[in-house]
Write a protein that holds these residues in place. Structure first.
Motif, PDB file in Angstrom:
ATOM      1  N   THR A 154     -30.326 114.783  14.858  1.00  0.00           N
ATOM      2  CA  THR A 154     -30.701 116.128  14.409  1.00  0.00           C
ATOM      3  C   THR A 154     -29.600 116.729  13.548  1.00  0.00           C
ATOM      4  O   THR A 154     -28.412 116.471  13.753  1.00  0.00           O
ATOM      5  N   TYR A 155     -30.046 117.525  12.590  1.00  0.00           N
ATOM      6  CA  TYR A 155     -29.127 118.300  11.768  1.00  0.00           C
ATOM      7  C   TYR A 155     -29.553 119.755  11.869  1.00  0.00           C
ATOM      8  O   TYR A 155     -30.711 120.088  11.603  1.00  0.00           O
ATOM      9  N   SER A 181     -23.152 124.520  10.726  1.00  0.00           N
ATOM     10  CA  SER A 181     -23.754 123.245  10.379  1.00  0.00           C
ATOM     11  C   SER A 181     -23.381 122.246  11.462  1.00  0.00           C
ATOM     12  O   SER A 181     -22.215 122.134  11.826  1.00  0.00           O
ATOM     13  N   LEU A 183     -24.354 118.225  13.096  1.00  0.00           N
ATOM     14  CA  LEU A 183     -25.047 116.935  13.100  1.00  0.00           C
ATOM     15  C   LEU A 183     -24.872 116.333  14.485  1.00  0.00           C
ATOM     16  O   LEU A 183     -23.754 116.278  15.006  1.00  0.00           O
TER      17      LEU A 183
END
Length: 191
Positions: A154-155, A181, A183
């Motif tokens: 998932t990002y 952000s 990852l």
């Protein structure tokens, strides 16, 4: 992050309904400013907490997209730490700020390819009582790639802008856009 979003809608046409949105946001742990030494605490659990109640119109043209608009909504900002109230434009000696304004929320949840899904939600709020031209933005996105039945990648990309939240420590005392952000690789199983 704690982000509870609920919506109740009564259909008046097949794709249009009247309803209400309730949204509560805060965070689990403390946040710090790393622009100063020693690091300065700028947020925490209920520092701040946001509660939005918005009656309005819901439009869902298909299964993967919906748009909710409320011309008359209320938002409360609660800051439990008196030393942080100025950061969130809460009056000195108080812990609560009340705002009235327009609220718009758009949600997307769509498979864009085989084993690839995107979920996105953007909430916009304009405070009619103070600087209505400065729209507050809360936007969260999750892109999920399912590798196999045990593994997902998932990002996450989140963006927050609130004109009332001031960033101190760089001598500008100005609002800033906050970006996160992330990852991650997730192992999943059903028990």
């Amino acid at each position: 992050r704690i982000d509870y979003y609920t919506k109740y809608t009564q259909k008046i046409k097949p794709k249009v309904g009247l309803g209400v949105v309730g949204n509560f946001r805060t965070q689990f742990t403390n946040g710090y400013s790393y622009n100063v030494t020693p690091n300065e605490k700028i947020s925490g659990f209920f520092k701040p907490a946001y509660l939005t109640i918005a009656p309005g119109i819901d439009w869902d043209p298909n299964k993967w997209f919906s748009l909710f608009f409320s011309p008359i909504s209320a938002r409360w900002i609660y800051v439990s730490d008196d030393s942080l109230t100025a950061l969130y434009n809460v009056d000195a000696g108080k812990n609560l700020r009340t705002e009235f304004g327009g609220f718009l929320s758009a949600k997307l949840n769509k498979d864009i390819a085989k084993n690839v899904n995107i979920r996105s939600r953007v909430d916009l709020f304009s405070n009619y009582l103070e600087n209505p031209q400065n729209v507050d933005v809360f936007w969260t996105n999750i892109l999920t790639l399912k590798v196999n039945k045990f593994l997902n990648v998932t990002y996450n990309f989140d963006m927050i802008y609130d004109d009332d939240v001031k960033i101190f420590g760089d001598n500008s005392n100005a609002p800033r856009t906050q970006i996160k952000s992330l990852l991650s690789v997730n192992f999943t199983t059903k028990l």
